[in-house]
Design an enzyme around this catalytic site. Structure first.
Site, mmCIF file in Angstrom:
data_model
loop_
_atom_site.group_PDB
_atom_site.id
_atom_site.type_symbol
_atom_site.label_atom_id
_atom_site.label_comp_id
_atom_site.label_asym_id
_atom_site.label_seq_id
_atom_site.Cartn_x
_atom_site.Cartn_y
_atom_site.Cartn_z
ATOM 1 C CE LYS A 110 15.834 1.302 57.518
ATOM 2 N NZ LYS A 110 17.007 0.639 58.073
HETATM 3 C C1 LIG Z 1 18.080 -0.062 57.518
HETATM 4 C C2 LIG Z 1 19.228 -0.396 58.395
HETATM 5 C C3 LIG Z 1 20.504 -0.679 57.853
HETATM 6 C C4 LIG Z 1 20.768 -0.726 56.368
HETATM 7 O O1 LIG Z 1 20.679 0.530 55.744
HETATM 8 P P1 LIG Z 1 20.475 0.612 54.158
HETATM 9 O O2 LIG Z 1 20.262 2.052 53.876
HETATM 10 O O3 LIG Z 1 19.248 -0.218 53.862
HETATM 11 O O4 LIG Z 1 21.686 0.057 53.517
HETATM 12 C C5 LIG Z 1 21.540 -0.943 58.732
HETATM 13 N N1 LIG Z 1 21.346 -0.958 60.074
HETATM 14 C C6 LIG Z 1 20.135 -0.694 60.627
HETATM 15 C C7 LIG Z 1 19.984 -0.754 62.102
HETATM 16 C C8 LIG Z 1 19.034 -0.398 59.810
HETATM 17 O O5 LIG Z 1 17.838 -0.151 60.383
#
Ligand SMILES: *Cc1c(COP(=O)(O)O)cnc(C)c1O
Length: 499
Positions: A110
């Protein structure tokens, strides 16, 4: 470059307006109406560092910003916040590579978008001559909240309040948030689970009187969640960067197609990969990896999206999702921009919990393959990857690795692949040590020390610091009182109740 809404294709606005708005008034998501073609620039791209590539890509998508303005956003985000020079690392083994997206301040992918989004938002305010303050309100199941706090802290003209479920995040995640510094941040627990926190925040967004009151005192509410264009666009960059990295290492030839494997929840990350493919990045398959909450696996294999099932809490919590919001953007694309059709499907999702797409539309999803991994698959993958390569992966990345093994078995496809590694193993330490055959300790910091020994890597500074950091935010609110918390934070008396 203009953007329209997935639920009303007559809308046409600039990127900066879309970033400020977040969501379209019709409830739809903003999507680009065209895509730049970068195929012929791959040789130039090979020479670019991460910030220069970011500027190169984002200037197509946000043409109303000058190149210097975009470059400044990229520098502010990517120059000093990551613990490696080019924000990401690509680790290569045999036919697969892991794209490590966890070198930012909160050790999860993120950060790739949330470090730059606040700067894009601030520049959008300037470009659109929007002079009010923005207050970001976010409910979090763990990763987003902390990444948003780190991204938005100390940014002028923007405040951020994050609410997390007291019973729904890991101890490390809680500690990360409760120790958050910054002169414009607020953090509180909410009694209950993630849905309680999410609903509490939603009632504030939909409280018209309260919003009117806030607006009249110069504050507009916005959110940092993954449907904002300001989060989607930056995610396109690392697909292109990692392709260039394989070129630089002579692992592939220019133009050679590769596969990407993406651990998926809200469908934001993998959608950015789809956009990169539309822009001419040589991608063969995008492999959508789910955990036990395998709604997307069913959708890609049957054409039916059905959320009528219980949410299963797994050891890859950031993927525990039943409604993948960003899928709406893919629907808009495969229906060739027919926003009425998309609205029908989404209405059906909200009223019946499901929708289905006909076979001729499903055929357009050929570049996707979907698999899912359960808890024992995840454990086995963490164990296997360590046994085979001496490399320690986290539970989310393990979902992707397991799904990739299933994909190879079913397809015999030997195209080179990049697995998106979305979180540091230090962030999910007890699950990881237990998968590696050790007994997890009661104190998560012991497991963190153990991971450092096993992986022969240094404990990231942001985790190290948590041991001694001061607890700054001690509040816990009931979901009925969070308006008071927000008003107090925004320093607004009466909380709008007089209106
Ligand atoms: C948010 C997240 C995901 C999923 O990503 P999306 O964009 O919601 O599909 C996968 N792994 C981690 C560690 C995340 O924080």
């Amino acid at each position: 470059m203009k953007y329209t809404s997935t639920r009303n294709n007559k809308i046409s606005i600039n990127a900066s307006e879309a970033i400020l708005k977040g969501l379209s008034e019709d409830g739809g998501l903003f999507v680009p109406i065209e895509y730049p073609d970068i195929y012929n620039s791959l040789n130039d791209i090979k020479e670019m560092n991460y910030t220069d590539l970011s500027t190169f890509i984002l200037k197509y998508f946000i043409p109303e910003f000058t190149e210097t303005e975009i470059h400044n956003c990229a520098i502010n985000a990517y120059k000093n916040n990551f613990n490696c020079t080019n924000c990401v690392e690509v680790r290569n083994f045999d036919n697969i590579s892991f794209l490590e997206l966890f070198h930012g301040p909160t050790l999860a992918f993120k950060d790739m978008a949330l470090t730059i989004m606040p700067h894009l938002m601030n520049q959008s305010k300037e470009t659109c001559k929007f002079s009010s303050d923005i207050a970001i309100l976010t409910a979090t199941s763990g990763d987003t909240g902390k990444a948003a706090l780190e991204g938005f802290k100390n940014i002028d003209g923007i405040k951020i309040a994050v609410f997390f479920p007291e019973n729904g995040v890991s101890e490390i995640q809680k500690l990360q948030m409760r120790t958050q510094t910054g002169n414009n941040v607020y953090v509180s627990g909410i009694y209950g689970n993630f849905d309680d926190a999410q609903n509490a925040v939603k009632t504030i967004f939909s409280d018209r009187n309260y919003n009117k009151y806030l607006n009249s005192s110069g504050t507009y509410l916005s959110s940092a969640n993954s449907i904002n264009l300001g989060r989607l666009l930056p995610q396109i960059i690392y697909y292109i960067y990692s392709y260039a990295e394989l070129l630089r290492k002579n692992i592939i030839n220019c133009g050679e197609k590769i596969n990407f494997v993406v651990p998926t929840g809200n469908f934001g990350d993998i959608l950015a990969g789809y956009y990169a493919k539309k822009m001419g990045l040589p991608i063969n398959k995008l492999i959508c990896a789910s955990n036990d909450n395998n709604v997307l696996y069913d959708f890609f294999n049957t054409g039916i999206y059905d959320k009528n099932r219980d949410l299963i809490l797994t050891e890859s919590p950031s993927m525990d999702i039943l409604i993948s919001s960003n899928l709406e953007r893919l629907l808009f694309d495969i229906y060739d921009g027919d926003s009425e059709k998309v609205s029908d499907l989404i209405n059906s999702l909200y009223s019946n919990g499901k929708y289905s797409i006909p076979e001729y539309i499903q055929k357009k999803l050929n570049c996707f393959k979907a698999e899912y991994a359960d808890s024992s698959d995840v454990k086995k993958s963490i164990y296997d990857v360590y046994a085979k390569y001496g490399y320690v992966i986290d539970t989310h990345t393990a979902v992707a690795y397991s799904c990739y093994q299933k994909y190879i078995k079913n397809s015999n496809d030997d195209t080179k692949a990049i697995i998106l590694s979305t979180a540091s193993p230090y962030k999910f330490a007890s699950s990881v040590v237990s998968a590696l055959g050790y007994n997890p300790s009661k104190n998560e910091f012991d497991d963190i020390d153990l991971i450092s020994k096993i992986s022969k890597s240094e404990i990231p500074e942001s985790i190290q610091k948590l041991k001694t950091a001061d607890i700054i935010h001690k509040d816990i609110y009931s979901k009925h009182n969070i308006k008071d918390a927000v008003s107090k934070f925004l320093d607004i008396r009466n909380g709008g109740d007089l209106i």
